[in-house]
Write an enzyme that holds these catalytic residues in place. Structure first.
Site, PDB file in Angstrom:
ATOM      1  N   GLU A 271       0.825  -1.215   0.000  1.00 10.99           N
ATOM      2  CA  GLU A 271       0.000   0.000   0.000  1.00 10.99           C
ATOM      3  C   GLU A 271       0.854   1.259   0.000  1.00 10.99           C
ATOM      4  O   GLU A 271       0.464   2.292  -0.543  1.00 10.99           O
ATOM      5  CB  GLU A 271      -0.930  -0.007   1.213  1.00 10.99           C
ATOM      6  CG  GLU A 271      -2.034   1.026   1.145  1.00 10.99           C
ATOM      7  CD  GLU A 271      -3.057   0.870   2.252  1.00 10.99           C
ATOM      8  OE1 GLU A 271      -3.964   1.721   2.333  1.00 10.99           O
ATOM      9  OE2 GLU A 271      -2.959  -0.090   3.050  1.00 10.99           O
ATOM     10  N   HIS A 292       9.370 -26.432   1.338  1.00 10.07           N
ATOM     11  CA  HIS A 292       8.869 -27.600   0.621  1.00 10.07           C
ATOM     12  C   HIS A 292       7.853 -27.217  -0.453  1.00 10.07           C
ATOM     13  O   HIS A 292       7.187 -28.094  -0.997  1.00 10.07           O
ATOM     14  CB  HIS A 292       8.250 -28.582   1.615  1.00 10.07           C
ATOM     15  CG  HIS A 292       9.238 -29.128   2.589  1.00 10.07           C
ATOM     16  ND1 HIS A 292       9.928 -30.296   2.367  1.00 10.07           N
ATOM     17  CD2 HIS A 292       9.682 -28.644   3.771  1.00 10.07           C
ATOM     18  CE1 HIS A 292      10.741 -30.520   3.392  1.00 10.07           C
ATOM     19  NE2 HIS A 292      10.617 -29.533   4.250  1.00 10.07           N
ATOM     20  N   LYS A 403     -13.071   1.725  -2.297  1.00 15.14           N
ATOM     21  CA  LYS A 403     -13.993   2.043  -1.207  1.00 15.14           C
ATOM     22  C   LYS A 403     -15.191   2.833  -1.725  1.00 15.14           C
ATOM     23  O   LYS A 403     -16.335   2.582  -1.338  1.00 15.14           O
ATOM     24  CB  LYS A 403     -13.264   2.850  -0.122  1.00 15.14           C
ATOM     25  CG  LYS A 403     -12.263   2.067   0.699  1.00 15.14           C
ATOM     26  CD  LYS A 403     -11.643   2.969   1.746  1.00 15.14           C
ATOM     27  CE  LYS A 403     -10.621   2.232   2.600  1.00 15.14           C
ATOM     28  NZ  LYS A 403      -9.995   3.120   3.608  1.00 15.14           N
TER      29      LYS A 403
END
Length: 430
Positions: A271, A292, A403
């Site tokens: 951000e 792994h 938003k």
């Protein structure tokens, strides 16, 4: 805390940087440090975050939560920086109080959590600077109704962390709820060392002064040279490698207690630095588990990654029992800590052998002081990187776009961003 840059040097990796390059970059670090210090002195937006070790009042935090005697659990209702910093601290430290975070609006997850808790013994902390964050307020309304349904007076179990004005402040004043102020000049992703990040830790009984002391130790190390500051060393090298095409940064702590730290780092890095076509994409990994899986990509995939390895040099240990099983006898008599260290050092060496730059960050312990050091150092590193890259570290316009679109879709106003949703092209395969 220390940062080892040995494996990013061109003597370790053909794709690394030379000492001469770092020395040239150090002049730019000095200029950036001067700008950062001026911003801190003037309490400019964003730069104020680096003053939190001395400006945060731990007594005020403890006073706000003192009315809640011996809770079994605390729920922090927030999203992004309003939750991740607190979660990093409480997930890393042991406590008799369980800490939970409603930082998403997945209805099944929210309902499952609330059904699992004794709400009469649960404290709720609602966190939103603006007091208008849709996800946070929606979840709080759900929590409040669940408390009422359980016969619990929500006002007796709730406190608020918010800004100087807004819906949450009005609610707190109306119901005489304990209230903690969100520092005005500190973006949420930089707020872990403030009321936002420390309240849950205080309820859980953690030493919030020690967290701030650890942060202050790294604050004192900021200087006009990357060779004198672990934080600046990490920020400068990350920037230098990004300039050479290492546009992804895999944060890989070798401690399960630091798994949430990787999530916090991902928000901070993405951000803050992802602007104007620039930035370094954070990846989240966990040692030794992801040796792994993801390590295959880091060693043999595109040469576009810096791998950051984090470990504590001191930790509690568990002995590995002796065994007569063929091929496993070598493990007996050693310990899980020794095995984890061997895994760490093997990963480090394997990356060098594959010509992949990596940085080692070491804490003494994963405790309050060590976490304070680590979190502050990563914040300062991020700010320095932003200065070197000439991006505005403290804004997030792309986040705000989303938003506004979501709010418009829910009828919360007339936002042109919401119109873009209707324009989506569809190609459905069933």
């Amino acid at each position: 805390m220390q940062v080892d840059l040995g494996n990013v040097l061109d003597t370790a990796s053909a794709h690394g940087v030379s000492r001469e390059t770092l020395e040239r970059l150090d002049g730019r670090v000095a200029d950036a440090h001067e700008r950062i210090e001026q911003g801190r002195e003037d309490n400019e937006h964003g730069y104020e975050a680096l003053n939190l070790p001395s400006t945060t009042d731990p007594d005020a935090i403890r006073e706000a939560v003192s009315r809640f005697d011996d809770p079994n659990a605390v729920i922090t209702v927030g999203i992004g920086g309003s939750a991740l910093g607190a979660a990093t601290l409480t997930d890393a430290l042991d406590s008799d109080v369980d800490a939970y975070y409603l930082d998403n609006v997945d209805p099944e997850a929210v309902a499952s959590l609330l059904d699992s808790l004794d709400l009469s013994q649960t404290v709720v902390n609602v966190v939103s600077r603006s007091g208008t964050t849709a996800e946070t307020l929606a979840n709080f309304l759900v929590v409040r109704e669940a408390m009422a349904d359980a016969g619990v007076d929500w006002a007796d179990r709730t406190f608020v962390t918010t800004g100087e004005e807004g819906n949450l402040r009005d609610l707190a004043e109306k119901h005489d709820l304990p209230l903690l102020p969100v520092p005005d000049g500190v973006p949420g992703r930089f707020s872990v060392l403030s009321t936002v990040g420390l309240a849950a830790a205080a309820i859980c009984g953690h030493d919030i002064e020690a967290i701030l002391d650890g942060a202050a130790a790294q604050e004192a190390r900021l200087s006009d040279s990357l060779f004198d500051s672990p934080a600046y060393a990490y920020g400068a090298v990350s920037f230098a490698l990004a300039e050479r095409g290492m546009l992804q940064n895999a944060m890989m702590p070798y401690a399960e207690s630091l798994e949430t730290f990787s999530e916090w780092f991902a928000q901070l890095w993405a951000e803050s630095l992802g602007k104007d076509g620039l930035g370094q994409t954070p990846l989240r990994a966990l040692g030794a588990t992801d040796q792994h899986s993801q390590l295959q990509l880091y060693r043999a995939g595109p040469r576009d990654k810096l791998v950051t390895l984090v470990r504590a040099t001191e930790r509690d240990d568990v002995a590995i029992p002796e065994t007569d099983l063929d091929g496993l006898a070598y493990l007996g008599g050693s310990s899980l800590s020794e095995l984890l260290d061997a895994e760490f050092e093997a990963t480090e060496a394997s990356l060098v052998a594959a010509d992949r730059p990596n940085v080692r960050i070491e804490l003494e312990r994963v405790d309050e002081y060590g976490l304070g050091e680590l979190l502050y150092a990563m914040e300062a590193a991020c700010v320095l990187y932003g200065e070197l890259a000439n991006v505005d570290t403290f804004v997030q316009p792309a986040v705000e776009w989303g938003k506004r679109a979501a709010r418009g879709l829910l009828g919360g106003g007339d936002f042109e961003e919401a119109d873009a949703v209707a324009d989506k092209e569809r190609l459905v395969v069933e």
